[in-house]
Write an enzyme that holds these catalytic residues in place. Structure first.
Site, PDB file in Angstrom:
ATOM      1  N   GLU A 127      14.475  24.706 -44.923  1.00 13.66           N
ATOM      2  CA  GLU A 127      13.291  24.570 -44.184  1.00 13.66           C
ATOM      3  C   GLU A 127      13.525  23.196 -43.406  1.00 13.66           C
ATOM      4  O   GLU A 127      14.293  22.304 -43.571  1.00 13.66           O
ATOM      5  CB  GLU A 127      12.123  24.245 -45.188  1.00 13.66           C
ATOM      6  CG  GLU A 127      12.463  22.736 -45.976  1.00 13.66           C
ATOM      7  CD  GLU A 127      11.058  22.682 -46.585  1.00 13.66           C
ATOM      8  OE1 GLU A 127      10.028  21.868 -46.190  1.00 13.66           O
ATOM      9  OE2 GLU A 127      10.867  23.026 -48.043  1.00 13.66           O
TER      10      GLU A 127
ATOM     11  N   ARG B 297       4.284  14.787 -43.194  1.00 13.46           N
ATOM     12  CA  ARG B 297       4.877  15.828 -42.606  1.00 13.46           C
ATOM     13  C   ARG B 297       4.018  17.021 -41.946  1.00 13.46           C
ATOM     14  O   ARG B 297       4.617  17.822 -41.169  1.00 13.46           O
ATOM     15  CB  ARG B 297       6.069  16.268 -43.247  1.00 13.46           C
ATOM     16  CG  ARG B 297       7.015  15.558 -43.677  1.00 13.46           C
ATOM     17  CD  ARG B 297       8.198  15.802 -44.829  1.00 13.46           C
ATOM     18  NE  ARG B 297       8.711  17.287 -44.595  1.00 13.46           N
ATOM     19  CZ  ARG B 297       9.224  18.111 -45.409  1.00 13.46           C
ATOM     20  NH1 ARG B 297       8.936  18.126 -46.619  1.00 13.46           N
ATOM     21  NH2 ARG B 297       9.809  19.064 -44.834  1.00 13.46           N
TER      22      ARG B 297
ATOM     23  N   ARG C 205       6.230  24.414 -40.327  1.00 14.37           N
ATOM     24  CA  ARG C 205       7.673  24.229 -40.628  1.00 14.37           C
ATOM     25  C   ARG C 205       8.344  25.415 -39.837  1.00 14.37           C
ATOM     26  O   ARG C 205       7.854  26.427 -39.399  1.00 14.37           O
ATOM     27  CB  ARG C 205       7.970  24.582 -42.333  1.00 14.37           C
ATOM     28  CG  ARG C 205       7.211  23.557 -42.910  1.00 14.37           C
ATOM     29  CD  ARG C 205       8.280  22.274 -43.048  1.00 14.37           C
ATOM     30  NE  ARG C 205       7.491  21.709 -44.212  1.00 14.37           N
ATOM     31  CZ  ARG C 205       6.363  20.555 -44.206  1.00 14.37           C
ATOM     32  NH1 ARG C 205       5.883  20.505 -42.822  1.00 14.37           N
ATOM     33  NH2 ARG C 205       6.031  19.727 -45.042  1.00 14.37           N
TER      34      ARG C 205
ATOM     35  N   HIS D 236       1.467  25.843 -43.772  1.00 12.91           N
ATOM     36  CA  HIS D 236       2.475  25.460 -44.970  1.00 12.91           C
ATOM     37  C   HIS D 236       2.648  26.641 -45.852  1.00 12.91           C
ATOM     38  O   HIS D 236       2.140  26.616 -47.137  1.00 12.91           O
ATOM     39  CB  HIS D 236       1.887  24.191 -45.599  1.00 12.91           C
ATOM     40  CG  HIS D 236       2.552  23.467 -46.612  1.00 12.91           C
ATOM     41  ND1 HIS D 236       2.821  23.586 -48.029  1.00 12.91           N
ATOM     42  CD2 HIS D 236       3.344  22.540 -46.380  1.00 12.91           C
ATOM     43  CE1 HIS D 236       3.561  22.975 -48.290  1.00 12.91           C
ATOM     44  NE2 HIS D 236       3.682  22.025 -47.463  1.00 12.91           N
TER      45      HIS D 236
END
Length: 143
Positions: free
Chosen positions: A99, A110, A114, A134
Protein backbone atom coordinates in the site's frame (compact mmCIF):
# COMPACT_ATOMS: atom_id res chain seq x y z
CA UNK A 1 -56.42 2.21 29.95
CA UNK A 2 -53.27 4.36 29.88
CA UNK A 3 -51.22 1.42 31.17
CA UNK A 4 -52.50 -0.82 28.32
CA UNK A 5 -51.67 1.82 25.70
CA UNK A 6 -48.18 2.22 27.15
CA UNK A 7 -47.63 -1.54 27.06
CA UNK A 8 -48.68 -1.72 23.40
CA UNK A 9 -46.49 1.26 22.51
CA UNK A 10 -43.54 -0.28 24.36
CA UNK A 11 -44.02 -3.61 22.56
CA UNK A 12 -44.26 -1.82 19.20
CA UNK A 13 -41.06 0.06 20.00
CA UNK A 14 -39.22 -3.15 20.91
CA UNK A 15 -40.45 -4.86 17.74
CA UNK A 16 -39.41 -1.89 15.61
CA UNK A 17 -35.94 -1.87 17.17
CA UNK A 18 -35.55 -5.59 16.60
CA UNK A 19 -36.52 -5.21 12.91
CA UNK A 20 -34.10 -2.32 12.48
CA UNK A 21 -31.22 -4.19 14.11
CA UNK A 22 -31.93 -7.23 11.94
CA UNK A 23 -31.80 -5.08 8.81
CA UNK A 24 -28.51 -3.51 9.89
CA UNK A 25 -27.02 -6.97 10.51
CA UNK A 26 -28.18 -8.32 7.13
CA UNK A 27 -26.83 -5.30 5.27
CA UNK A 28 -23.49 -5.37 7.07
CA UNK A 29 -23.06 -9.07 6.26
CA UNK A 30 -23.90 -8.59 2.57
CA UNK A 31 -21.14 -8.40 -0.06
CA UNK A 32 -19.96 -4.88 -0.89
CA UNK A 33 -21.78 -4.70 -4.23
CA UNK A 34 -25.08 -5.64 -2.60
CA UNK A 35 -24.72 -2.87 0.00
CA UNK A 36 -24.67 -0.14 -2.60
CA UNK A 37 -20.91 0.28 -2.22
CA UNK A 38 -19.26 1.01 -5.57
CA UNK A 39 -18.10 -2.16 -7.34
CA UNK A 40 -14.65 -3.49 -6.55
CA UNK A 41 -11.65 -4.07 -8.75
CA UNK A 42 -11.66 -5.88 -12.06
CA UNK A 43 -11.57 -9.64 -11.80
CA UNK A 44 -13.45 -9.80 -8.51
CA UNK A 45 -16.95 -11.27 -8.67
CA UNK A 46 -17.38 -10.10 -12.26
CA UNK A 47 -16.94 -6.39 -11.60
CA UNK A 48 -14.90 -4.31 -14.02
CA UNK A 49 -14.39 -0.89 -12.44
CA UNK A 50 -11.32 0.95 -13.65
CA UNK A 51 -9.83 4.42 -13.51
CA UNK A 52 -7.42 5.82 -16.08
CA UNK A 53 -4.11 7.04 -14.71
CA UNK A 54 -4.94 10.52 -16.04
CA UNK A 55 -8.21 10.50 -14.02
CA UNK A 56 -6.38 10.07 -10.70
CA UNK A 57 -6.01 13.22 -8.62
CA UNK A 58 -2.62 14.91 -9.13
CA UNK A 59 -1.38 13.47 -5.82
CA UNK A 60 -2.34 9.98 -7.05
CA UNK A 61 -0.33 10.39 -10.25
CA UNK A 62 2.63 11.55 -8.13
CA UNK A 63 2.33 8.51 -5.87
CA UNK A 64 2.05 6.18 -8.87
CA UNK A 65 5.24 7.66 -10.39
CA UNK A 66 7.05 7.19 -7.05
CA UNK A 67 5.96 3.53 -6.98
CA UNK A 68 7.44 2.89 -10.42
CA UNK A 69 10.73 4.59 -9.50
CA UNK A 70 10.97 2.88 -6.11
CA UNK A 71 10.50 5.96 -3.92
CA UNK A 72 11.45 7.79 -1.83
CA UNK A 73 8.03 7.80 -0.19
CA UNK A 74 6.82 10.51 2.19
CA UNK A 75 5.15 8.16 4.71
CA UNK A 76 6.70 5.34 6.75
CA UNK A 77 3.78 2.99 5.94
CA UNK A 78 4.28 3.40 2.19
CA UNK A 79 5.45 0.15 0.62
CA UNK A 80 4.29 -2.01 3.53
CA UNK A 81 2.31 -5.19 3.01
CA UNK A 82 -1.42 -4.73 2.45
CA UNK A 83 -3.33 -7.67 3.92
CA UNK A 84 -6.47 -7.46 1.74
CA UNK A 85 -8.55 -8.27 4.84
CA UNK A 86 -11.59 -6.76 3.17
CA UNK A 87 -11.16 -9.37 0.40
CA UNK A 88 -12.14 -6.86 -2.26
CA UNK A 89 -9.03 -7.41 -4.38
CA UNK A 90 -8.22 -10.67 -6.16
CA UNK A 91 -6.99 -13.27 -3.67
CA UNK A 92 -3.21 -13.64 -3.48
CA UNK A 93 -0.61 -14.85 -1.01
CA UNK A 94 0.34 -12.56 1.85
CA UNK A 95 3.00 -10.10 0.78
CA UNK A 96 1.69 -9.80 -2.78
CA UNK A 97 0.00 -6.43 -2.21
CA UNK A 98 1.67 -3.25 -0.97
CA UNK A 99 0.00 0.00 0.00
CA UNK A 100 0.97 3.58 -0.73
CA UNK A 101 -0.53 6.82 0.54
CA UNK A 102 -2.10 9.31 -1.84
CA UNK A 103 -1.74 12.64 -0.07
CA UNK A 104 -5.04 14.34 0.72
CA UNK A 105 -4.85 18.15 0.66
CA UNK A 106 -5.62 19.80 4.00
CA UNK A 107 -5.67 16.44 5.81
CA UNK A 108 -3.84 16.33 9.15
CA UNK A 109 -3.10 12.62 8.75
CA UNK A 110 -2.59 10.20 5.87
CA UNK A 111 -6.20 10.63 4.76
CA UNK A 112 -8.31 7.92 3.14
CA UNK A 113 -6.76 7.71 -0.31
CA UNK A 114 -4.40 4.86 -1.21
CA UNK A 115 -2.89 3.01 -4.12
CA UNK A 116 -2.51 -0.73 -3.62
CA UNK A 117 -0.17 -2.54 -6.01
CA UNK A 118 0.22 -6.26 -6.46
CA UNK A 119 3.22 -8.10 -7.75
CA UNK A 120 6.45 -9.74 -6.76
CA UNK A 121 8.53 -6.75 -7.85
CA UNK A 122 7.21 -3.53 -6.27
CA UNK A 123 8.67 -1.30 -9.02
CA UNK A 124 7.03 -3.45 -11.71
CA UNK A 125 3.54 -4.19 -10.31
CA UNK A 126 1.20 -6.63 -12.01
CA UNK A 127 -1.74 -4.34 -11.20
CA UNK A 128 -2.48 -1.27 -9.09
CA UNK A 129 -5.77 -0.23 -7.53
CA UNK A 130 -6.96 3.15 -6.28
CA UNK A 131 -9.22 3.68 -3.27
CA UNK A 132 -10.51 7.08 -2.23
CA UNK A 133 -12.54 5.69 0.68
CA UNK A 134 -9.99 3.82 2.78
CA UNK A 135 -10.42 0.31 1.36
CA UNK A 136 -14.24 0.30 1.02
CA UNK A 137 -13.96 0.14 -2.78
CA UNK A 138 -11.21 -0.13 -5.36
CA UNK A 139 -10.75 0.77 -9.01
CA UNK A 140 -8.05 -0.80 -11.14
CA UNK A 141 -5.65 1.78 -12.56
CA UNK A 142 -5.24 1.60 -16.32
CA UNK A 143 -2.29 3.38 -17.99
Amino acid sequence: MLRAATAVTGQALRTGCAVLLSAVYVLSAAPAGARGVPPVAEGVEGYATTIALQELPPQGRTTYALILQGGPFPYDKDGTVFGNRERLLPTSKRGYYREYTVKTPRSRDRGARRIICGGLQPQQPDACYYTSDHYSSFRKITP
